[in-house]
Scaffold this active site. Sequence first.
Site, PDB file in Angstrom:
ATOM      1  N   ASP A  68     -43.077  -8.314  45.909  1.00  0.00           N
ATOM      2  CA  ASP A  68     -43.721  -9.357  46.615  1.00  0.00           C
ATOM      3  C   ASP A  68     -45.572  -9.062  46.198  1.00  0.00           C
ATOM      4  O   ASP A  68     -45.264  -7.708  46.085  1.00  0.00           O
ATOM      5  CB  ASP A  68     -43.405  -9.556  48.271  1.00  0.00           C
ATOM      6  CG  ASP A  68     -41.153  -9.340  48.348  1.00  0.00           C
ATOM      7  OD1 ASP A  68     -41.410 -10.955  48.248  1.00  0.00           O
ATOM      8  OD2 ASP A  68     -41.130  -8.470  49.251  1.00  0.00           O
ATOM      9  N   ASP A  70     -48.502 -10.112  48.651  1.00  0.00           N
ATOM     10  CA  ASP A  70     -49.267 -10.580  49.668  1.00  0.00           C
ATOM     11  C   ASP A  70     -50.169 -10.282  50.277  1.00  0.00           C
ATOM     12  O   ASP A  70     -50.838  -9.650  49.239  1.00  0.00           O
ATOM     13  CB  ASP A  70     -48.369  -9.323  51.232  1.00  0.00           C
ATOM     14  CG  ASP A  70     -47.302  -9.184  51.827  1.00  0.00           C
ATOM     15  OD1 ASP A  70     -46.340 -10.508  50.838  1.00  0.00           O
ATOM     16  OD2 ASP A  70     -46.329  -7.958  51.744  1.00  0.00           O
ATOM     17  N   ASP A 134     -49.666   1.435  58.305  1.00  0.00           N
ATOM     18  CA  ASP A 134     -49.116   2.126  59.207  1.00  0.00           C
ATOM     19  C   ASP A 134     -49.226   3.644  58.063  1.00  0.00           C
ATOM     20  O   ASP A 134     -49.494   4.157  58.624  1.00  0.00           O
ATOM     21  CB  ASP A 134     -47.465   1.724  59.301  1.00  0.00           C
ATOM     22  CG  ASP A 134     -46.948   0.833  57.867  1.00  0.00           C
ATOM     23  OD1 ASP A 134     -47.912   1.225  56.861  1.00  0.00           O
ATOM     24  OD2 ASP A 134     -46.015   0.431  57.708  1.00  0.00           O
TER      25      ASP A 134
END
Length: 384
Positions: A68, A70, A134
């Site tokens: 992906d 993003d 994170d």
Amino acid sequence: MLIRYGIDESGKRFERARIFTVEEHGISRAKIDREALLITDRLQKEGYHAYIVGGAVRDLLTDKEPKDFDICTDAQPKRVRRLFWNSRIIGRRFRLVHVHFKNQIIEVSTFRSNEPGADNNDFGTLEEDVERRDFSINALYYDPKKEQVIDFVRAMKDIRDKRMRSLLPLDSTFCEDPVRMIRAVKYSAAGGFAIPFTLRKSIKRFRPELEKTPTSRMTEEVFKIYEGGRSAPIIKALEQYGLLEIMIPELRRAVLGENPKRGLREFLSRLEALDLLMGTEESIPRGRVIKEVYGSYLRLEGEHSFEELFKLAFRGIKELLAPLTPPNADVETAVKLLFEERGIVKEKKKKKRRRRRKKKKTPEGESSEASQILDQAPSEGSSS
């Protein structure tokens, strides 16, 4: 390498971020998905900042092909929506924009605020967005226009050292979002990043928090693993950390059976076959993924009609999936594929043959009532 400086409260300059050029990081526009470039170029043309972020940058730096791409920007969701007719705003916890293309969806998020008291839908600056990430290996920002990687948290060193590092306090990060435990193990198993002792200890300590994850989100996380092409090593690592019994408890129980070691070994072998399939075929329907992962553990016994057997299989797959909740249409597809594999077919109904009515035979020399009437009728042109 370039340096971006900031000014602290006392007015002194400090190193805010390191900026790596294409000669240093090796990522070029040619390696970026065409649709992702279309979005970043359009946003930048309209005067906004736009970056490729997260796992895509991490994968490109480690010579892997990203699944992906993003995008992060300072344009708020409504403005992004206006720029792309093929997009829609999603989410309540944090509003995002999904831009739809023929074969993929690209997620565009707005920089999040890290101000005390701010909620998930408060937007902020690039520097604040970094502080909401994170792990360090997910906190790099690639500018396709300048072909630069911006590093605020010394993430480039962590990627080169193959080391996981949490950017958030370990006594709170997994309580805020338990899914981060799954991600940590996934990045470690799939990318070869070592998990430090303190992080491993924290995962084991906060493991029960994972039970609070909404089923819809857990479903997506698990299927991302199945569909990612590295499911075998990831599932093996999740079992070692004790997370699998919370994520897929019913399937795990069926897998381990009476001989846990052999059962797990056979299950991982099936996942290796799935990973190989993912690497050779461009797109695999989720129903087929369900069939490949769960089909071998479905037991169908007794004599039943095809319709009854289909219902039993549907319920059986749903029970094995629990607590995951993929769409029923995908489960039905899995059952159909499984029946085809096992040679279970629907019996064709025999057509009833219509009995032809036999004409009554009249005795020889005798005429029927109808013929007698016709015989008695006057012929055309006769006089009475």
